[in-house]
Motif scaffolding. Structure first.
Motif, PDB file in Angstrom:
ATOM      1  N   UNK A  41      17.365  -5.747  -7.846  1.00 25.91           N
ATOM      2  CA  UNK A  41      17.426  -7.359  -7.852  1.00 25.91           C
ATOM      3  C   UNK A  41      15.770  -8.023  -7.463  1.00 25.91           C
ATOM      4  N   UNK A  42      16.081  -8.075  -6.731  1.00 29.22           N
ATOM      5  CA  UNK A  42      14.284  -8.788  -6.382  1.00 29.22           C
ATOM      6  C   UNK A  42      13.005  -7.737  -6.040  1.00 29.22           C
ATOM      7  N   UNK A  43      14.113  -7.029  -6.016  1.00 18.93           N
ATOM      8  CA  UNK A  43      12.789  -5.846  -4.756  1.00 18.93           C
ATOM      9  C   UNK A  43      12.449  -5.802  -6.105  1.00 18.93           C
ATOM     10  N   UNK A  44      12.567  -6.401  -7.244  1.00 17.66           N
ATOM     11  CA  UNK A  44      10.922  -5.548  -8.526  1.00 17.66           C
ATOM     12  C   UNK A  44       9.611  -6.937  -7.824  1.00 17.66           C
ATOM     13  N   UNK A  45       9.720  -7.222  -7.017  1.00 19.44           N
ATOM     14  CA  UNK A  45       8.763  -8.114  -6.104  1.00 19.44           C
ATOM     15  C   UNK A  45       8.137  -7.310  -5.721  1.00 19.44           C
ATOM     16  N   UNK A  46       8.400  -6.714  -5.409  1.00 14.47           N
ATOM     17  CA  UNK A  46       7.406  -5.621  -3.644  1.00 14.47           C
ATOM     18  C   UNK A  46       6.933  -4.383  -5.249  1.00 14.47           C
ATOM     19  N   UNK A  47       7.780  -4.118  -6.507  1.00 14.21           N
ATOM     20  CA  UNK A  47       6.635  -3.177  -7.047  1.00 14.21           C
ATOM     21  C   UNK A  47       6.023  -3.897  -8.020  1.00 14.21           C
ATOM     22  N   UNK A  64       0.633   3.763  -3.213  1.00 15.07           N
ATOM     23  CA  UNK A  64       0.970   5.390  -2.703  1.00 15.07           C
ATOM     24  C   UNK A  64       1.560   6.415  -3.199  1.00 15.07           C
ATOM     25  N   UNK A  65       2.835   5.913  -3.352  1.00 12.36           N
ATOM     26  CA  UNK A  65       4.023   6.570  -3.032  1.00 12.36           C
ATOM     27  C   UNK A  65       4.264   7.267  -4.720  1.00 12.36           C
ATOM     28  N   UNK A  66       3.973   6.227  -5.701  1.00 19.82           N
ATOM     29  CA  UNK A  66       4.086   5.927  -6.975  1.00 19.82           C
ATOM     30  C   UNK A  66       3.159   6.956  -7.283  1.00 19.82           C
ATOM     31  N   UNK A 119       1.425  -1.109  -0.142  1.00 19.21           N
ATOM     32  CA  UNK A 119       0.276  -0.242  -0.312  1.00 19.21           C
ATOM     33  C   UNK A 119       1.163   1.605   0.239  1.00 19.21           C
ATOM     34  N   UNK A 120       1.938   1.187   1.079  1.00 17.42           N
ATOM     35  CA  UNK A 120       2.483   2.498   0.108  1.00 17.42           C
ATOM     36  C   UNK A 120       3.726   2.880  -1.189  1.00 17.42           C
TER      37      UNK A 120
END
Length: 322
Positions: free
Chosen positions: A114-120, A102-104, A98-99
């Motif tokens: 790297x795998x931070x793409x999964x959160x986006x 909202x930021x986007x 959710x955070x």
């Protein structure tokens, strides 16, 4: 289109449970506290204010600094960077999703290492976009989010203002790319030298290539080094082929396999990179810079420079010249 220097000073670096320490260390170095020699040479010093941000589920094991702020800090961030996690198959924290969303929608620049793409992707930010992540996890990202186009062969990808990178070392390339977009080639080069990082690699280059792992092609490292030493000369595929003692066909094939792009495209990219530095750090005229970069004429420099930077050499100099 003129380059517009944007104020992206507030950077939120998001860490989740099971994060990869190096995915955090690199953005901290690039956007956190700068060494004195970098701040001393730049009016205003370090342009960034970096804050570690973590959801409540990211407890301090094993490496999470205790001073990490809560997700509310995402509401004021100009740039949000999501570090990778060791196991992206674990569902992303719902509050973090959710955070990020909202930021986007508020207009933050969104970045993943790297795998931070999964959160986006979980936040829907990557829907309809081309992205990259670590090659090992690319198929899982593709399966979980079929509306996302995964280009796992690339070091980093920018798609309409959203930036994603491959593994840890590619995250360094992306951070330096963002620094160059914000403050110019010379500042990015100075940071790269401090990190003892290789020269800038385009996002379209293949993952791992310049580090020449076992089974790589050290002959191509010699070829690229020779090209960089002779950028001011009228290089052609045939001339490079003769120097490398390969046929043009063999050179084309091996260069693309190792570097991830064509020989002459890579030459042009390196010439534009050198032109950026000369525009920022010297008072040379465009004709002389074109000569020193091997373009042959100011018009040729302008055409290729504009194609890569979406601005003219003169506009670039006005923005970034120190």
């Amino acid at each position: 289109m003129d380059v517009i220097a944007k104020d992206l000073a507030k950077v939120a670096l998001v860490v989740q449970r099971g994060f990869v320490p190096l995915d955090v260390a690199v953005p901290q170095q690039v956007f956190g506290r700068w060494p004195d020699h970098l701040t001393a040479s730049r009016p205003g010093g370090n342009p960034y204010e970096l804050t570690l941000v973590a959801p409540a589920s990211a407890d301090p094991w094993p490496w999470l600094p205790r001073e990490a702020a809560g997700l509310d800090r995402l509401q004021t961030a100009d740039t949000v960077i999501v570090a990778g996690v060791e196991d992206p198959s674990v569902p992303v924290d719902a509050d973090l999703v959710e955070g990020l969303r909202d930021a986007y929608h508020r207009g933050s620049r969104m970045v993943s290492i790297c795998t931070g793409a999964f959160a986006l992707a979980a936040a829907g930010i990557l829907d309809g976009r081309s992205v990259t992540t670590h090659w090992h996890w690319a198929q899982l990202l593709r399966e979980r989010h079929p509306s996302v186009t995964v280009r796992e062969a690339e070091l980093y990808v920018e798609d309409t203002g959203v930036f994603t990178s491959a593994g840890v070392l590619a995250g360094t390339d992306l951070c330096l790319h963002l620094l160059r977009l914000d403050h110019g080639q010379a500042v990015a080069n100075a940071m790269a030298r401090f990190l003892v990082s290789p020269p800038h690699r385009d996002g379209g280059q293949a993952q791992f290539i310049e580090y020449l792992p076992p089974g790589g092609d050290p002959d191509m490292a010699a070829v690229t080094s020779w090209i960089l030493e002779h950028l001011d000369e009228p290089l052609s595929l045939e001339a490079i082929s003769r120097h490398s003692h390969m046929s043009t066909r063999t050179l084309r094939r091996r260069f693309r396999a190792v570097v991830g792009t064509s020989v002459m495209h890579w030459v042009t990219v390196q010439r534009v990179a050198r032109a950026r530095v000369l525009l920022e750090t010297t008072r040379l005229g465009v004709d002389e810079i074109a000569h020193r970069c091997g373009f042959g004429s100011a018009e040729s420099l302008r055409v290729h420079f504009s194609a890569q930077t979406q601005t003219s050499p003169s506009a670039y100099r006005r923005t970034f010249a120190g």
